[in-house]
Design an enzyme around this catalytic site. Sequence first.
Site, PDB file in Angstrom:
ATOM      1  N   ASP A  86      -0.989   1.130   2.543  1.00 22.14           N
ATOM      2  CA  ASP A  86       0.012   1.479   1.526  1.00 22.14           C
ATOM      3  C   ASP A  86       1.185   2.270   2.102  1.00 22.14           C
ATOM      4  O   ASP A  86       1.148   2.735   3.233  1.00 22.14           O
ATOM      5  CB  ASP A  86      -0.651   2.263   0.380  1.00 22.14           C
ATOM      6  CG  ASP A  86      -1.647   3.305   0.884  1.00 22.14           C
ATOM      7  OD1 ASP A  86      -1.531   3.725   2.048  1.00 22.14           O
ATOM      8  OD2 ASP A  86      -2.542   3.684   0.117  1.00 22.14           O
ATOM      9  N   ASN A 139      -9.811  10.656  -7.865  1.00 22.95           N
ATOM     10  CA  ASN A 139      -9.991   9.825  -9.065  1.00 22.95           C
ATOM     11  C   ASN A 139     -10.581   8.450  -8.725  1.00 22.95           C
ATOM     12  O   ASN A 139     -10.582   7.556  -9.552  1.00 22.95           O
ATOM     13  CB  ASN A 139      -8.658   9.648  -9.797  1.00 22.95           C
ATOM     14  CG  ASN A 139      -7.595   8.974  -8.935  1.00 22.95           C
ATOM     15  OD1 ASN A 139      -7.871   8.581  -7.802  1.00 22.95           O
ATOM     16  ND2 ASN A 139      -6.399   8.833  -9.475  1.00 22.95           N
ATOM     17  N   HIS A 155      -9.468   6.379  -6.382  1.00 17.81           N
ATOM     18  CA  HIS A 155      -8.564   5.330  -5.873  1.00 17.81           C
ATOM     19  C   HIS A 155      -8.906   4.978  -4.429  1.00 17.81           C
ATOM     20  O   HIS A 155      -9.387   5.807  -3.661  1.00 17.81           O
ATOM     21  CB  HIS A 155      -7.080   5.694  -6.053  1.00 17.81           C
ATOM     22  CG  HIS A 155      -6.519   6.744  -5.148  1.00 17.81           C
ATOM     23  ND1 HIS A 155      -5.559   7.644  -5.555  1.00 17.81           N
ATOM     24  CD2 HIS A 155      -6.754   7.046  -3.850  1.00 17.81           C
ATOM     25  CE1 HIS A 155      -5.230   8.427  -4.540  1.00 17.81           C
ATOM     26  NE2 HIS A 155      -5.953   8.099  -3.498  1.00 17.81           N
ATOM     27  N   GLU A 191      -4.891   2.896  -8.364  1.00 13.85           N
ATOM     28  CA  GLU A 191      -5.289   3.963  -9.285  1.00 13.85           C
ATOM     29  C   GLU A 191      -6.220   3.402 -10.369  1.00 13.85           C
ATOM     30  O   GLU A 191      -6.300   2.179 -10.557  1.00 13.85           O
ATOM     31  CB  GLU A 191      -4.025   4.561  -9.931  1.00 13.85           C
ATOM     32  CG  GLU A 191      -3.015   5.139  -8.942  1.00 13.85           C
ATOM     33  CD  GLU A 191      -3.446   6.473  -8.307  1.00 13.85           C
ATOM     34  OE1 GLU A 191      -4.656   6.794  -8.270  1.00 13.85           O
ATOM     35  OE2 GLU A 191      -2.543   7.187  -7.821  1.00 13.85           O
TER      36      GLU A 191
HETATM   37  C1  F6R Z   1      -4.017   6.417   2.154  1.00 15.08           C
HETATM   38  C2  F6R Z   1      -4.815   5.931   1.042  1.00 15.08           C
HETATM   39  C3  F6R Z   1      -5.485   6.840   0.079  1.00 15.08           C
HETATM   40  C4  F6R Z   1      -6.212   8.012   0.729  1.00 15.08           C
HETATM   41  C5  F6R Z   1      -6.779   8.940  -0.342  1.00 15.08           C
HETATM   42  C6  F6R Z   1      -7.455  10.152   0.259  1.00 15.08           C
HETATM   43  O1  F6R Z   1      -3.509   5.341   2.916  1.00 15.08           O
HETATM   44  O2  F6R Z   1      -4.897   4.769   0.910  1.00 15.08           O
HETATM   45  O3  F6R Z   1      -6.403   6.094  -0.684  1.00 15.08           O
HETATM   46  O4  F6R Z   1      -7.231   7.529   1.541  1.00 15.08           O
HETATM   47  O5  F6R Z   1      -5.754   9.366  -1.175  1.00 15.08           O
HETATM   48  O6  F6R Z   1      -6.512  10.962   0.906  1.00 15.08           O
HETATM   49  P1  F6R Z   1      -6.952  12.175   1.815  1.00 15.08           P
HETATM   50  O7  F6R Z   1      -7.640  11.595   2.996  1.00 15.08           O
HETATM   51  O8  F6R Z   1      -5.666  12.862   2.205  1.00 15.08           O
HETATM   52  O9  F6R Z   1      -7.851  13.026   0.993  1.00 15.08           O
END
Ligand code: F6R
Length: 243
Positions: free
Chosen positions: A69, A138, A140, A145
């Site tokens: 992403d 959450n 994701h 989301e």
């Molecule tokens: C990032 C992504 C997100 C993160 C998630 C956790 O490319 O796809 O799904 O893996 O938001 O983020 P952290 O590791 O910062 O807690």
Amino acid sequence: MKFEIIKADNYEEMSRIAAEKVISKITEKPNAILGLATGSTPEGLYKLLIEDHQKHYTSYRYVKTVNLDEYVGLDKDDKNSYFTFMREKLFNHIDVDLNNTNIPDGTAANMEEEAARYEKYIDEIGGVDLQILGIGHNGHIGFNEPGTSFKSTTHLIKLAEKTREANARFFNSMDEVPTEAITMGIQSIMDSKEIILLVSGASKAEALKNLVYGEITEDFPASVLRLHNKVTIIADQDALQLI
Ligand code: F6R
């Protein structure tokens, strides 16, 4: 349950186990397609891949990467873009050909076209061999989301407030945190041949519990991983406290 959970003592051990798996994939298939994530969780893994590359010369010359992403509206060279993150945390320190690294373009004029182009590219190169994932509080995965269709392919998404708050730590203020992102879809992620999900820290314990024991529902995107046939969850003790 089809997935395997590997229990690591701490963040370092989680990162080390993940690094061993990535390195063994590249050794077995030098032209592997790696699916990569950003965020805090995989940083330790990337550090270890760099160390290994320097010490043992593991080569990424024939590897292609696709990232999950990118924020919409940040310039590529913005310090918070995932384009910058990946170059600083990994790509600039290994021998991957930058032309073989791919991140959805969050500055594209037409996001639908960009999403279709990205999806087609992944398809053309034969799909992701090994996808690294983190998980949001959450549930994701990527930036899919809660409420995102399990059938979704790469698409534009409005970020949940919870996600913006969680990521505000990298920005000067909440106002600067982008409101939208372009992300590989849940179907795109599920099409990967193998998935490694990294989970670290007490703040992710509830999410991990939901993933393992909760209902499989679009309201909790990561729950879809229970339908994949090759998922390894590598989690540290803090994240595993409710399991
Ligand atoms: C990032 C992504 C997100 C993160 C998630 C956790 O490319 O796809 O799904 O893996 O938001 O983020 P952290 O590791 O910062 O807690």
